[in-house]
Scaffold this motif. Structure first.
Motif, PDB file in Angstrom:
ATOM      1  N   MET A  47      25.183  69.527  43.839  1.00 50.47           N
ATOM      2  CA  MET A  47      24.693  70.477  42.841  1.00 50.47           C
ATOM      3  C   MET A  47      25.326  70.245  41.475  1.00 50.47           C
ATOM      4  SD  MET A  47      24.128  74.094  44.860  1.00 50.47           S
ATOM      5  CE  MET A  47      25.819  74.270  45.429  1.00 50.47           C
ATOM      6  N   LEU A  48      26.639  69.997  41.444  1.00 46.63           N
ATOM      7  CA  LEU A  48      27.298  69.739  40.164  1.00 46.63           C
ATOM      8  C   LEU A  48      26.788  68.461  39.520  1.00 46.63           C
ATOM      9  CD1 LEU A  48      31.017  70.645  40.985  1.00 46.63           C
ATOM     10  CD2 LEU A  48      29.449  71.940  39.532  1.00 46.63           C
ATOM     11  N   ALA A  49      26.419  67.474  40.344  1.00 46.44           N
ATOM     12  CA  ALA A  49      26.001  66.172  39.825  1.00 46.44           C
ATOM     13  C   ALA A  49      24.585  66.192  39.276  1.00 46.44           C
ATOM     14  CB  ALA A  49      26.123  65.106  40.911  1.00 46.44           C
ATOM     15  N   VAL A  50      23.674  66.953  39.904  1.00 43.93           N
ATOM     16  CA  VAL A  50      22.257  66.797  39.560  1.00 43.93           C
ATOM     17  C   VAL A  50      21.661  67.978  38.817  1.00 43.93           C
ATOM     18  CG1 VAL A  50      21.971  65.381  41.631  1.00 43.93           C
ATOM     19  CG2 VAL A  50      21.349  67.793  41.716  1.00 43.93           C
ATOM     20  N   SER A  51      22.374  69.115  38.730  1.00 44.03           N
ATOM     21  CA  SER A  51      21.747  70.302  38.159  1.00 44.03           C
ATOM     22  C   SER A  51      22.646  70.996  37.145  1.00 44.03           C
ATOM     23  CB  SER A  51      21.382  71.298  39.270  1.00 44.03           C
ATOM     24  OG  SER A  51      20.866  72.499  38.726  1.00 44.03           O
ATOM     25  N   ALA A  52      22.027  71.456  36.072  1.00 46.72           N
ATOM     26  CA  ALA A  52      22.735  72.272  35.086  1.00 46.72           C
ATOM     27  C   ALA A  52      22.821  73.725  35.525  1.00 46.72           C
ATOM     28  CB  ALA A  52      22.029  72.185  33.731  1.00 46.72           C
ATOM     29  N   ARG A  53      22.178  74.066  36.643  1.00 43.68           N
ATOM     30  CA  ARG A  53      22.174  75.443  37.138  1.00 43.68           C
ATOM     31  C   ARG A  53      23.232  75.677  38.216  1.00 43.68           C
ATOM     32  NH1 ARG A  53      20.006  78.888  34.004  1.00 43.68           N
ATOM     33  NH2 ARG A  53      20.125  80.282  35.812  1.00 43.68           N
ATOM     34  N   GLN A  58      13.617  79.440  40.434  1.00 48.86           N
ATOM     35  CA  GLN A  58      12.955  78.320  41.080  1.00 48.86           C
ATOM     36  C   GLN A  58      13.784  77.049  40.946  1.00 48.86           C
ATOM     37  OE1 GLN A  58      10.029  78.325  42.967  1.00 48.86           O
ATOM     38  NE2 GLN A  58      10.823  76.291  43.485  1.00 48.86           N
ATOM     39  N   ALA A  59      14.347  76.830  39.752  1.00 46.86           N
ATOM     40  CA  ALA A  59      15.177  75.638  39.542  1.00 46.86           C
ATOM     41  C   ALA A  59      16.398  75.663  40.462  1.00 46.86           C
ATOM     42  CB  ALA A  59      15.599  75.555  38.082  1.00 46.86           C
ATOM     43  N   GLU A  60      17.003  76.838  40.597  1.00 47.64           N
ATOM     44  CA  GLU A  60      18.170  76.954  41.463  1.00 47.64           C
ATOM     45  C   GLU A  60      17.793  76.789  42.929  1.00 47.64           C
ATOM     46  OE1 GLU A  60      20.325  80.062  38.375  1.00 47.64           O
ATOM     47  OE2 GLU A  60      19.908  80.703  40.431  1.00 47.64           O
ATOM     48  N   SER A  61      16.630  77.321  43.300  1.00 47.79           N
ATOM     49  CA  SER A  61      16.180  77.181  44.689  1.00 47.79           C
ATOM     50  C   SER A  61      15.976  75.725  45.059  1.00 47.79           C
ATOM     51  CB  SER A  61      14.875  77.955  44.899  1.00 47.79           C
ATOM     52  OG  SER A  61      15.083  79.340  44.767  1.00 47.79           O
ATOM     53  N   ASP A  62      15.390  74.946  44.155  1.00 50.31           N
ATOM     54  CA  ASP A  62      15.131  73.536  44.444  1.00 50.31           C
ATOM     55  C   ASP A  62      16.424  72.776  44.733  1.00 50.31           C
ATOM     56  OD1 ASP A  62      12.432  73.895  44.170  1.00 50.31           O
ATOM     57  OD2 ASP A  62      12.326  73.147  42.100  1.00 50.31           O
ATOM     58  N   VAL A  63      17.440  72.963  43.867  1.00 50.27           N
ATOM     59  CA  VAL A  63      18.682  72.206  44.055  1.00 50.27           C
ATOM     60  C   VAL A  63      19.464  72.753  45.245  1.00 50.27           C
ATOM     61  CG1 VAL A  63      20.099  73.607  42.471  1.00 50.27           C
ATOM     62  CG2 VAL A  63      20.688  71.217  42.866  1.00 50.27           C
ATOM     63  N   ALA A  64      19.414  74.072  45.461  1.00 48.66           N
ATOM     64  CA  ALA A  64      20.139  74.642  46.590  1.00 48.66           C
ATOM     65  C   ALA A  64      19.518  74.218  47.916  1.00 48.66           C
ATOM     66  CB  ALA A  64      20.171  76.163  46.476  1.00 48.66           C
ATOM     67  N   ARG A  65      18.184  74.143  47.974  1.00 45.70           N
ATOM     68  CA  ARG A  65      17.522  73.685  49.201  1.00 45.70           C
ATOM     69  C   ARG A  65      17.922  72.249  49.528  1.00 45.70           C
ATOM     70  NH1 ARG A  65      11.593  75.908  47.306  1.00 45.70           N
ATOM     71  NH2 ARG A  65      11.755  78.043  48.147  1.00 45.70           N
ATOM     72  N   ALA A  66      17.889  71.394  48.508  1.00 40.75           N
ATOM     73  CA  ALA A  66      18.262  69.990  48.729  1.00 40.75           C
ATOM     74  C   ALA A  66      19.718  69.881  49.176  1.00 40.75           C
ATOM     75  CB  ALA A  66      18.023  69.185  47.460  1.00 40.75           C
ATOM     76  N   ALA A  67      20.606  70.685  48.549  1.00 43.78           N
ATOM     77  CA  ALA A  67      22.023  70.640  48.912  1.00 43.78           C
ATOM     78  C   ALA A  67      22.240  71.095  50.345  1.00 43.78           C
ATOM     79  CB  ALA A  67      22.832  71.508  47.950  1.00 43.78           C
ATOM     80  N   LEU A  68      21.517  72.138  50.757  1.00 44.26           N
ATOM     81  CA  LEU A  68      21.672  72.659  52.109  1.00 44.26           C
ATOM     82  C   LEU A  68      21.190  71.638  53.152  1.00 44.26           C
ATOM     83  CD1 LEU A  68      22.763  75.345  53.179  1.00 44.26           C
ATOM     84  CD2 LEU A  68      20.411  76.101  53.472  1.00 44.26           C
ATOM     85  N   ILE A  69      20.059  70.996  52.872  1.00 43.43           N
ATOM     86  CA  ILE A  69      19.552  69.941  53.769  1.00 43.43           C
ATOM     87  C   ILE A  69      20.566  68.807  53.863  1.00 43.43           C
ATOM     88  CG2 ILE A  69      17.780  68.152  54.005  1.00 43.43           C
ATOM     89  CD1 ILE A  69      15.785  70.145  52.785  1.00 43.43           C
TER      90      ILE A  69
END
Length: 492
Positions: A317-323, A341-352
């Motif tokens: 999350m720190l590497a790919v998102s400003a959120r 929505q932006a936070e959901s996208d990066v959080a979903r990917a991080a959780l997977i």
């Protein structure tokens, strides 16, 4: 062994100015009972060297014993540097007499023999009074007022902590939030080294508990040892074991001379960063985020310590998102749909990604093969990762030669040389396909990981391997919301 076997080591020890100063100082009797030295009152160096060389592992001749750590290890001063193992002259290391993993042998106890002996003297002098304070007052008071009545204590109540490993107590402490200075007051703190526990691990664990409590309480991260419901700490200053551990990880607490009875907020943040386990690249990202004011270092450390977000998830999350900073504090307001929505996208990917890493790193396949009892202790392969921010991808390294999990079987895939490049996604876009093809062209084994209910057909048609994680998108979102809630209520 006779004197001749240690003559070179003893001559070097007698000629060392730091050891000469340390041995000529006036020490209390409690230290002399466990210390080695040339002066009257100490156990002779020759006896210490004879004991040291009963170790089942070869002992370097540049070590001279300073004191007993426990019945299976000694504190030794390093007489001259050895570039091969990175130890510097003047440091104090712990040498185990029994057989232990090679990487745990000779771990740093302190940075200077004189400082080590001074801290050990301070610790031993107050140990009995500190132990009696815990066993005769703090534990009985807490038992009578809270445990026996089934009550939960408030943050301002002094709460005892007992730290143990394999049923052996490694540390005792008691602390509470103090609103008079908006920080944590510590009534008691003492730890010890155990033969079966890694060097300073009791100090690291107790320090982590202390700093997590300081963050949770909502204060300034200041920690004081000169005031509590039970009076000042028995040592009258920052405990010697804590100061010694902090020095070993490059952090100064309690002032330059260790005589202060408090840890400042700045010192606490530095210590929190030092005690929180994280890979080097994640550590650099945490420092960068703190310097830019995106998030406080204590919040990111607490996030990792509490496992609200795991190391690989926070790194991604720190590497790919400003959120990422917003996710760490509980997420954007639900009415701000764009940010959410932006936070959901990066959080979903991080959780997977976190789910996949745990699966790849675990030695326990959790299958009913009739092999009997499964041992789940120390069951990791040691799989590491590196985030590619531009492609929002992660390269795993050190994968075992085992079938990859979750694969959609139409396209076979194996990790090449223990490496696998993963793109965690919830939706498949042309950008994802472009990144996957670029990695394939570069010779990487590439895998796109999707939720269980996503359709991988498009990827398969393009010749790109896909994997379906066990959770569907809705279940992933429930997990994210749980973590966001924990982040929102983490700090009082």
């Amino acid at each position: 062994m006779g004197f001749g076997a240690f003559e070179g080591t003893l001559n070097a020890a007698h000629a060392d100015p730091i050891l000469t100063e340390a041995m000529s100082a006036r020490w209390p009797e409690c230290l002399r009972e466990v210390a080695f030295g040339p002066s009257p009152g100490f156990t002779p160096w020759e006896d210490g060297l004879a004991l040291l060389h009963t170790s089942v592992m070869p002992v370097p001749d540049r070590l001279v014993p300073l004191a007993l750590v426990d019945d299976q290890s000694l504190a030794c001063a390093v007489l001259w540097s050895a570039p091969a193992d990175g130890t510097s002259a003047g440091t104090v290391v712990r040498w185990h007499l029994g057989k232990i993993p090679a990487q745990e042998q000779g771990r740093t106890l302190d940075v200077d023999p004189l400082l080590y002996l001074a801290s050990l003297a301070q610790e031993l002098t107050a140990r009995e009074s500190g132990f009696r304070l815990m066993t005769d007052k703090i534990f009985p008071d807490y038992e009578a007022k809270y445990v026996s009545q089934g009550r939960m204590p408030r943050a301002f109540v002094t709460r005892p902590v007992r730290l143990a490993c394999q049923n052996v107590v490694a540390g005792l402490a008691a602390f509470a939030h103090d609103s008079t200075f908006d920080g944590l007051s510590v009534a008691a703190w003492q730890t010890c080294e155990l033969p079966h526990v890694a060097t300073h691990e009791a100090n690291r664990a107790m320090t982590a508990l202390l700093l997590c409590e300081a963050f949770q309480s909502g204060g300034t991260m200041e920690i004081r040892f000169d005031r509590s419901d039970y009076g000042p700490h028995p040592e009258g200053r920052v405990p010697a074991a804590l100061v010694r551990y902090a020095r070993s990880v490059g952090v100064v607490v309690g002032g330059d001379d260790g005589a202060q009875a408090w840890i400042s907020p700045t010192e606490a943040r530095k210590l929190f960063l030092a005690v929180t386990p994280m890979p080097l690249e994640l550590h650099e990202r945490v420092l960068r985020a703190a310097q830019l004011g995106h998030s406080s270092p204590e919040r990111m450390c607490y996030t990792l310590m509490s496992q609200t977000w795991r190391e690989i998830e926070l790194d991604f999350m720190l590497a790919v998102s400003a959120r990422a900073h917003s996710v760490l504090t509980g997420g954007a307001d639900v009415t701000d749909r764009g940010a959410r929505q932006a936070e959901s996208d990066v959080a979903r990917a991080a959780l997977i990604l976190g789910m996949l890493h745990r699966r790849l790193d675990s030695k326990d396949a959790a299958v009913g093969d009739g092999a009997g009892l499964r041992v789940l202790e120390d069951n990791r392969h040691g799989v590491t990762w590196r985030v590619n921010p531009q492609a929002a991808a992660v390269e795993f390294q050190g994968l075992p030669e085992l079938p990859l999990p979750w694969l959609v079987q139409s396209i076979p895939l194996a990790a090449r040389d223990g490496r696998l490049t993963v793109l965690p996604r919830t939706l498949i876009s042309h950008e994802t396909l472009d990144h996957a093809r670029q990695f394939q062209t570069a010779g990487h084994s590439v895998l796109v990981v999707l939720p269980a209910d996503a359709d991988p057909t498009f990827l398969q048609e393009e010749g790109i391997a896909a994997a379906a994680c066990p959770d569907r998108l809705g279940e992933i979102d429930l997990g994210i919301e749980s973590r966001l809630t924990r982040a929102r209520v983490a700090r009082a």
